[in-house]
Design a protein around this motif. Structure first.
Motif, mmCIF file in Angstrom:
data_model
loop_
_atom_site.group_PDB
_atom_site.id
_atom_site.type_symbol
_atom_site.label_atom_id
_atom_site.label_comp_id
_atom_site.label_asym_id
_atom_site.label_seq_id
_atom_site.Cartn_x
_atom_site.Cartn_y
_atom_site.Cartn_z
ATOM 1 N N MET A 43 0.604 -1.377 0.207
ATOM 2 C CA MET A 43 0.150 -0.077 0.308
ATOM 3 C C MET A 43 1.173 1.525 -0.086
ATOM 4 O O MET A 43 0.466 2.240 -0.514
ATOM 5 C CB MET A 43 -1.329 0.529 1.309
ATOM 6 N N SER A 44 1.903 1.269 0.726
ATOM 7 C CA SER A 44 2.780 2.228 1.189
ATOM 8 C C SER A 44 3.498 2.471 -0.782
ATOM 9 O O SER A 44 3.876 3.837 -0.832
ATOM 10 C CB SER A 44 3.701 2.358 1.795
ATOM 11 N N ALA A 45 3.493 1.638 -1.499
ATOM 12 C CA ALA A 45 4.233 1.585 -2.136
ATOM 13 C C ALA A 45 3.295 2.521 -3.761
ATOM 14 O O ALA A 45 3.851 3.080 -4.610
ATOM 15 C CB ALA A 45 5.148 0.311 -3.070
ATOM 16 N N ALA A 46 2.103 1.878 -3.692
ATOM 17 C CA ALA A 46 1.307 2.078 -4.220
ATOM 18 C C ALA A 46 0.851 3.714 -3.874
ATOM 19 O O ALA A 46 1.285 4.570 -5.059
ATOM 20 C CB ALA A 46 -0.023 1.666 -4.066
ATOM 21 N N LEU A 47 0.942 4.061 -2.464
ATOM 22 C CA LEU A 47 0.604 5.570 -1.916
ATOM 23 C C LEU A 47 1.587 6.565 -3.082
ATOM 24 O O LEU A 47 1.558 8.002 -3.909
ATOM 25 C CB LEU A 47 0.346 5.914 -1.020
ATOM 26 N N SER A 48 3.711 6.360 -2.884
ATOM 27 C CA SER A 48 4.182 6.756 -3.274
ATOM 28 C C SER A 48 4.032 7.035 -4.441
ATOM 29 O O SER A 48 4.855 7.941 -5.173
ATOM 30 C CB SER A 48 5.512 6.147 -2.543
ATOM 31 N N GLY A 49 3.938 5.950 -5.943
ATOM 32 C CA GLY A 49 3.918 6.151 -6.689
ATOM 33 C C GLY A 49 3.018 6.893 -7.672
ATOM 34 O O GLY A 49 2.893 7.746 -8.352
ATOM 35 N N ALA A 50 1.426 6.949 -6.876
ATOM 36 C CA ALA A 50 0.456 8.730 -7.114
ATOM 37 C C ALA A 50 0.906 9.895 -6.382
ATOM 38 O O ALA A 50 -0.116 10.274 -7.024
ATOM 39 C CB ALA A 50 -0.198 7.079 -6.576
ATOM 40 N N LEU A 51 1.651 9.909 -5.214
ATOM 41 C CA LEU A 51 1.963 10.510 -5.355
ATOM 42 C C LEU A 51 2.859 11.993 -6.062
ATOM 43 O O LEU A 51 2.036 13.441 -5.750
ATOM 44 C CB LEU A 51 2.454 10.527 -4.482
ATOM 45 N N VAL A 94 -0.304 15.842 -6.396
ATOM 46 C CA VAL A 94 0.846 16.807 -6.523
ATOM 47 C C VAL A 94 0.399 17.737 -7.533
ATOM 48 O O VAL A 94 0.349 19.260 -7.664
ATOM 49 C CB VAL A 94 2.512 16.575 -6.257
ATOM 50 N N LEU A 95 0.579 16.914 -8.141
ATOM 51 C CA LEU A 95 0.395 18.228 -10.089
ATOM 52 C C LEU A 95 -1.089 18.662 -10.240
ATOM 53 O O LEU A 95 -1.406 19.362 -10.702
ATOM 54 C CB LEU A 95 0.618 17.044 -11.051
ATOM 55 N N ALA A 96 -1.786 17.703 -10.034
ATOM 56 C CA ALA A 96 -3.253 17.812 -9.691
ATOM 57 C C ALA A 96 -3.992 18.880 -8.978
ATOM 58 O O ALA A 96 -4.566 20.310 -9.283
ATOM 59 C CB ALA A 96 -3.751 16.362 -9.783
ATOM 60 N N ARG A 97 -3.420 18.951 -7.753
ATOM 61 C CA ARG A 97 -3.141 19.687 -6.564
ATOM 62 C C ARG A 97 -3.455 21.097 -7.038
ATOM 63 O O ARG A 97 -3.781 22.169 -7.434
ATOM 64 C CB ARG A 97 -2.951 19.011 -5.614
ATOM 65 N N ALA A 108 -8.482 12.326 -17.046
ATOM 66 C CA ALA A 108 -9.113 11.953 -17.658
ATOM 67 C C ALA A 108 -10.247 12.737 -17.181
ATOM 68 O O ALA A 108 -10.844 12.613 -16.483
ATOM 69 C CB ALA A 108 -9.950 10.636 -17.716
ATOM 70 N N PRO A 109 -11.682 13.530 -18.450
ATOM 71 C CA PRO A 109 -13.117 13.626 -18.219
ATOM 72 C C PRO A 109 -13.521 12.709 -17.437
ATOM 73 O O PRO A 109 -14.518 13.747 -16.490
ATOM 74 C CB PRO A 109 -13.766 14.727 -19.368
ATOM 75 N N GLU A 110 -13.714 11.451 -17.089
ATOM 76 C CA GLU A 110 -14.840 10.778 -16.512
ATOM 77 C C GLU A 110 -14.277 10.934 -15.329
ATOM 78 O O GLU A 110 -15.031 10.095 -14.689
ATOM 79 C CB GLU A 110 -15.583 9.820 -17.293
ATOM 80 N N ALA A 111 -13.161 10.700 -14.787
ATOM 81 C CA ALA A 111 -12.693 10.537 -13.774
ATOM 82 C C ALA A 111 -11.739 11.261 -13.170
ATOM 83 O O ALA A 111 -10.350 11.457 -12.955
ATOM 84 C CB ALA A 111 -11.750 9.197 -13.761
ATOM 85 N N LEU A 112 -12.612 12.769 -11.914
ATOM 86 C CA LEU A 112 -12.068 14.032 -12.598
ATOM 87 C C LEU A 112 -11.627 13.843 -10.401
ATOM 88 O O LEU A 112 -12.309 14.294 -8.960
ATOM 89 C CB LEU A 112 -13.100 15.235 -12.314
ATOM 90 N N THR A 113 -10.945 12.550 -9.654
ATOM 91 C CA THR A 113 -10.599 12.757 -8.600
ATOM 92 C C THR A 113 -8.895 12.100 -8.085
ATOM 93 O O THR A 113 -8.811 12.025 -6.774
ATOM 94 C CB THR A 113 -11.534 11.204 -8.699
ATOM 95 N N LEU A 114 -8.578 13.031 -8.643
ATOM 96 C CA LEU A 114 -6.939 13.113 -8.355
ATOM 97 C C LEU A 114 -6.222 14.642 -6.791
ATOM 98 O O LEU A 114 -6.178 14.154 -5.963
ATOM 99 C CB LEU A 114 -5.826 13.284 -8.987
#
Length: 118
Positions: free
Chosen positions: A29-37, A41-44, A101-107
């Motif tokens: 889980m930690s590896a998956a979260l750090s990969g998406a970080l 950050v860019l989406a924020r 993606a336009p249908e996945a505004l979740t980041l």
């Protein structure tokens, strides 16, 4: 000399297996979260830019949903701005959602307020 019984050894091994399984799951889980970080950050940043542009624009937006896209860091980001009224007539709430993606505004999701210009 007294040693461990077979039952005691099996119980100890069972506890170790459960502990290692929990550790392995946490590590994954930690590896998956750090990969998406970096992506989050860019989406924020995109969401923050949208709120700041609204606040600096000195325009009074209508209460509706606005959609668009923006280029940042060599990628295309899709955003949605929901402008809604508040209990204060000269104040509007803006909620920005960003995704890859336009249908996945979740980041990233960010809320801000816009004051009506004088």
């Amino acid at each position: 000399m007294r040693g461990f019984t077979l039952l005691e050894v099996l119980v100890a091994l069972t506890v170790m297996v459960f502990a290692l399984a929990g550790f392995w799951k946490a590590l994954n889980m930690s590896a998956a979260l750090s990969g998406a970080l970096p992506e989050r950050v860019l989406a924020r940043w995109v969401a923050h830019n949208r709120v700041v542009l609204r606040q600096a624009g000195r325009q009074w937006p209508e209460t509706q949903v606005y959609r668009g896209r923006e280029e940042m860091a060599g990628r295309t980001w899709y955003w949605e701005e929901e402008v809604s009224a508040t209990s204060e007539p000269r104040l509007r709430r803006i909620t920005v959602r960003v995704g890859a993606a336009p249908e996945a505004l979740t980041l990233a999701t960010l809320e801000g307020f816009i004051r009506q210009p004088d």
